[in-house]
Design a protein around this motif. Structure first.
Motif, mmCIF file in Angstrom:
data_model
loop_
_atom_site.group_PDB
_atom_site.id
_atom_site.type_symbol
_atom_site.label_atom_id
_atom_site.label_comp_id
_atom_site.label_asym_id
_atom_site.label_seq_id
_atom_site.Cartn_x
_atom_site.Cartn_y
_atom_site.Cartn_z
ATOM 1 N N THR A 170 18.587 0.283 -9.025
ATOM 2 C CA THR A 170 17.986 1.583 -8.738
ATOM 3 C C THR A 170 18.394 2.108 -7.365
ATOM 4 O O THR A 170 17.824 3.085 -6.889
ATOM 5 C CB THR A 170 16.450 1.484 -8.772
ATOM 6 N N PHE A 182 17.754 0.906 -4.510
ATOM 7 C CA PHE A 182 16.795 0.683 -3.422
ATOM 8 C C PHE A 182 17.365 -0.324 -2.432
ATOM 9 O O PHE A 182 17.166 -0.202 -1.235
ATOM 10 C CB PHE A 182 15.449 0.198 -3.977
ATOM 11 N N PHE A 207 23.475 8.867 -5.227
ATOM 12 C CA PHE A 207 22.681 10.026 -5.657
ATOM 13 C C PHE A 207 22.831 10.287 -7.148
ATOM 14 O O PHE A 207 21.872 10.634 -7.825
ATOM 15 C CB PHE A 207 23.079 11.273 -4.860
ATOM 16 N N ARG A 266 20.735 7.680 -8.879
ATOM 17 C CA ARG A 266 19.294 7.922 -8.731
ATOM 18 C C ARG A 266 18.821 9.095 -9.584
ATOM 19 O O ARG A 266 17.681 9.137 -10.016
ATOM 20 C CB ARG A 266 18.967 8.193 -7.263
ATOM 21 N N PRO A 305 3.338 1.560 -7.183
ATOM 22 C CA PRO A 305 2.914 2.200 -5.946
ATOM 23 C C PRO A 305 2.927 3.717 -6.066
ATOM 24 O O PRO A 305 3.973 4.343 -6.085
ATOM 25 C CB PRO A 305 3.979 1.731 -4.929
ATOM 26 N N LEU A 328 11.455 16.040 -6.340
ATOM 27 C CA LEU A 328 12.410 15.160 -5.674
ATOM 28 C C LEU A 328 13.581 14.831 -6.601
ATOM 29 O O LEU A 328 14.710 14.664 -6.159
ATOM 30 C CB LEU A 328 11.738 13.857 -5.235
ATOM 31 N N LYS A 329 13.283 14.735 -7.900
ATOM 32 C CA LYS A 329 14.348 14.404 -8.850
ATOM 33 C C LYS A 329 15.240 15.612 -9.115
ATOM 34 O O LYS A 329 16.203 15.514 -9.867
ATOM 35 C CB LYS A 329 13.747 13.926 -10.175
ATOM 36 N N GLU A 347 4.144 3.900 3.855
ATOM 37 C CA GLU A 347 5.010 3.949 2.657
ATOM 38 C C GLU A 347 5.555 2.558 2.351
ATOM 39 O O GLU A 347 5.673 2.155 1.203
ATOM 40 C CB GLU A 347 6.199 4.896 2.880
ATOM 41 N N GLY A 390 4.292 0.171 -0.667
ATOM 42 C CA GLY A 390 5.359 0.060 -1.664
ATOM 43 C C GLY A 390 5.807 1.404 -2.213
ATOM 44 O O GLY A 390 6.729 1.460 -3.017
ATOM 45 N N THR A 391 5.151 2.501 -1.786
ATOM 46 C CA THR A 391 5.521 3.812 -2.312
ATOM 47 C C THR A 391 6.940 4.196 -1.874
ATOM 48 O O THR A 391 7.569 5.041 -2.496
ATOM 49 C CB THR A 391 4.540 4.897 -1.839
ATOM 50 N N ALA A 392 7.434 3.537 -0.821
ATOM 51 C CA ALA A 392 8.807 3.786 -0.379
ATOM 52 C C ALA A 392 9.788 3.482 -1.518
ATOM 53 O O ALA A 392 10.837 4.118 -1.623
ATOM 54 C CB ALA A 392 9.131 2.910 0.826
ATOM 55 N N GLU A 393 9.416 2.538 -2.365
ATOM 56 C CA GLU A 393 10.330 2.129 -3.427
ATOM 57 C C GLU A 393 10.577 3.267 -4.419
ATOM 58 O O GLU A 393 11.693 3.417 -4.914
ATOM 59 C CB GLU A 393 9.742 0.905 -4.140
ATOM 60 N N ILE A 394 9.547 4.036 -4.706
ATOM 61 C CA ILE A 394 9.751 5.185 -5.600
ATOM 62 C C ILE A 394 10.424 6.320 -4.832
ATOM 63 O O ILE A 394 11.371 6.936 -5.303
ATOM 64 C CB ILE A 394 8.407 5.652 -6.215
ATOM 65 N N LEU A 395 9.958 6.542 -3.596
ATOM 66 C CA LEU A 395 10.507 7.634 -2.787
ATOM 67 C C LEU A 395 12.021 7.481 -2.614
ATOM 68 O O LEU A 395 12.781 8.424 -2.823
ATOM 69 C CB LEU A 395 9.813 7.638 -1.423
ATOM 70 N N PHE A 396 12.466 6.275 -2.247
ATOM 71 C CA PHE A 396 13.882 6.094 -1.925
ATOM 72 C C PHE A 396 14.748 5.787 -3.158
ATOM 73 O O PHE A 396 15.948 5.589 -3.030
ATOM 74 C CB PHE A 396 14.051 5.021 -0.857
ATOM 75 N N THR A 397 14.133 5.726 -4.335
ATOM 76 C CA THR A 397 14.963 5.658 -5.532
ATOM 77 C C THR A 397 15.044 7.030 -6.191
ATOM 78 O O THR A 397 15.646 7.179 -7.246
ATOM 79 C CB THR A 397 14.454 4.603 -6.536
ATOM 80 N N CYS A 398 14.406 8.026 -5.566
ATOM 81 C CA CYS A 398 14.635 9.411 -5.964
ATOM 82 C C CYS A 398 15.879 9.884 -5.210
ATOM 83 O O CYS A 398 16.215 9.338 -4.168
ATOM 84 C CB CYS A 398 13.447 10.287 -5.564
ATOM 85 N N PRO A 399 16.552 10.903 -5.728
ATOM 86 C CA PRO A 399 17.745 11.374 -5.024
ATOM 87 C C PRO A 399 17.393 12.171 -3.766
ATOM 88 O O PRO A 399 17.583 13.374 -3.714
ATOM 89 C CB PRO A 399 18.464 12.240 -6.068
ATOM 90 N N VAL A 400 16.856 11.485 -2.773
ATOM 91 C CA VAL A 400 16.563 12.128 -1.486
ATOM 92 C C VAL A 400 17.278 11.349 -0.395
ATOM 93 O O VAL A 400 17.441 10.145 -0.488
ATOM 94 C CB VAL A 400 15.049 12.160 -1.169
#
Lengths: 328, 258
Positions: A59, A61, A81, A84, A95, A112-113, B95, B99-109
């Motif tokens: 993913t 990460f 990108f 993702r 989370p 965000l997506k 974050e 663990g919310t960083a895990e979702i945040l940083f697997t988004c295309p940002v």
């Protein structure tokens, strides 16, 4: 960034010699596998085997220490990108932002997506229906039950309608009824979508996946169809024998039968007279064992073949296959 | 595309501040203390005014700007040092912890999207809080004639000072998943940057020049005197960019260390 044209691969996920070290401790070692479009693949292994680390590399990460992972034809490192954009991910601990309402949270993730305008509103509505969270859409996530939170977690992974869905332990911590519901939900998500899910519960793999990758201590121990796994791994039958008579004599007699690999007394005291008989692969010496015992004058009270359960196969794989790349 | 993502992160962060008690508590505590300082300064000014009535020629020495406005800005600057770390300590640490960083940083940002979104959200809360103190000069204007120049310059100085502290807070929040660590480090480092000029007379002239130049207080002093100098504004802007850049680097390095 202009959208790049994907290579239209048959294999949606291609992992080659993927390795991850934390400091000098290896978490994933030289793992290679591919997953075709539309497959549901289970990632099976004890806790700490490297499942989560592998998923985090898929993913984007975590970057791999060595090796490559490609998703939908894009490299997770150089085209992060693009990857993702095509992957929906549910981390193990689910989370979520507890202060946001379900609808606000899903809208945030959808933005965000890269979803915009009416399309985003529609997708958020659709996934809330699909995942059964429409009735709590205006409740803060922190006030939801564990089961609902799990659904919201799956909804956020789904909101961009991704090609690939990666779910880390999607049913852990749920009560049995919720487990059934979530499994039904996941099964319903298949189709064109490729799903990789991890679990340390074997029944989950047999319930959901046609194919299973067993990972232990960072290494891929087995990669096979769930049905083959049982067949190929069966190191011959295991018989439960109950017979009266001196233990030495009985086990000696059984050992003398062709096709028997090992005999062990399985009971003591009241339970004396139970034996566990392991047979050589491909042999079925049940009739011969019965005939030998009766012929030797021992009272044969029971003889049953035990099915080797997925649990046993798993323990076998994990204990013996730990080190080598032993593709069964 | 990226602007929309950045704005989404900004909005989400702002929502957190106001969904949780954080913004309300921080703003309330800040305003209560600021009000106390204002009351105090104005009270003493009143007392001094009464006394100089007896000898009118002393009254020339007693001016609102020097006795109330400038000390108030000085007090608020120190108060910010105590208050702003509480606003910024969770922005990234939480974050990671949750663990919310895990979702945040697997988004295309991108890391910049995240850092800028969060930075400007904290800055917005701070600007709100600062704007609310406008009631003090408004009260002064109602009953006296304060000079508008020093007030405007002072506010600009306070805003830039806070903007610098917030950037530093965001950086320290990126290095730890422990909020207390992030908060204490921000406070300690902020205090050091504020007071680093103190030792200037004790060291070699060359070093003293550097220390004065990086002293947050020295640059703030000019604003508090009512002097708006682009040199000082550039210092604060550089301070902000530097710490935000470091925060982005930390996010990236955390990823590689796993």
């Amino acid at each position: 960034m202009a959208p790049k044209a994907p290579r239209e691969p048959v294999e949606v996920i291609e992992v080659a010699r993927l390795t991850k070290y934390y400091a000098d401790r290896p978490a994933v070692l030289d793992v290679s596998f591919t997953v075709a479009r539309g497959e549901i693949v289970g990632f099976l292994g004890p806790n700490g085997a490297g499942k989560t680390t592998t998923m985090r590399m898929l993913t984007c990460f975590l970057p791999p220490t060595a090796g490559t992972a490609r998703v939908a034809g894009f490299d997770t490192l150089s085209d992060s990108f693009e990857v993702r954009r095509r992957v929906g991910y549910l981390p193990e601990s689910v989370p979520l932002y507890r202060d946001l309402t379900v609808a606000a949270y899903l809208d945030f993730i959808a933005t965000l997506k890269g979803l915009a305008g009416a399309h985003r509103v529609r997708r958020v509505g659709t996934v809330m229906e699909e995942c059964g969270v429409s009735d709590v859409r205006n409740r803060p996530i922190g006030r939801l039950s564990r089961g609902y939170r799990q659904r919201v977690g799956i909804a956020q992974a789904l909101v961009s309608d991704p090609e690939v869905l990666i779910l880390d332990e999607p049913t852990v911590g749920l009560d049995p009824r919720q487990v059934v519901e979530i499994r039904a939900l996941i099964r319903g998500l298949a189709g064109d979508r490729t799903i990789v899910l991890s679990t340390h519960i074997l029944s989950e793999v047999s319930a959901l996946c046609r194919r299973v990758l067993v990972i232990n201590r960072g290494r891929l121990v087995s990669d096979d169809y769930t049905s083959n796994l049982a067949r190929n791994l069966q190191r011959g039958l295991v018989l439960d024998v109950v017979a009266r008579g001196p233990a030495e004599g009985v086990s000696g007699t059984i050992r003398g039968v062709g096709g028997v690999r090992e005999v062990a007394a399985a009971g003591s005291g009241d339970d004396a007279g139970r034996y566990r008989v392991a047979c050589a692969a491909g042999e079925d010496p049940r009739a011969a064992v019965a005939a030998a015992l009766v012929g030797a004058g021992y009272a044969l009270e029971g003889l049953t073949a035990r099915d080797v359960s997925l649990e046993e196969i798993f323990v076998q794989l994990v204990t013996e296959g730990g080190g080598t790349d032993d593709r069964a | 595309m990226t602007a929309r993502r950045r704005f989404a992160i900004y909005r989400r962060e702002l929502a957190y501040f106001f969904n949780s008690p954080v913004a309300y508590v921080v703003i309330t505590v800040f305003l209560v203390l600021a009000g106390y300082f204002f009351y105090n300064l104005l009270g003493y000014f009143n007392l001094a005014s009464m006394q100089v009535m007896q000898s009118p020629f002393q009254a020339r020495a007693l001016r609102l700007t020097e006795s109330v406005v400038q000390p108030l800005f000085g007090n608020l600057a120190v108060l910010l040092l105590l208050i702003l770390p509480l606003l910024t300590m969770r922005v990234l640490a939480e974050e990671r912890r949750a663990g919310t960083a895990e979702i945040l940083f697997t988004c295309p940002v991108s890391d910049w999207d995240v850092i800028l979104g969060k930075y400007f959200a904290a800055l917005t809360v701070y600007a709100t809080m600062l704007a609310m103190t406008a009631v003090f000069p408004a009260l002064l204007a109602r009953y006296a004639e304060p000079e508008p120049g020093p007030i405007v310059a002072g506010y600009l100085g306070l805003f830039l000072l806070g903007a610098a502290f917030i950037a530093m807070g965001v950086f320290f929040s990126s290095i730890s998943d422990n909020q207390v660590v992030a908060g204490v480090a921000t406070f300690g480092c902020g205090l050091l940057f504020l007071l680093v000029g103190w030792v200037a007379p004790l060291v070699s002239p060359a070093l003293a020049g550097v220390l004065i130049e990086i002293s947050v207080l020295e640059h703030f002093a000019a604003f508090a005197q009512g002097v708006v100098d682009t040199h000082d504004a550039v210092f604060y802007a550089g301070f902000v960019v530097c710490f935000l850049f470091l925060a982005v680097r930390v996010l990236d390095s955390n990823r590689w260390r796993g």
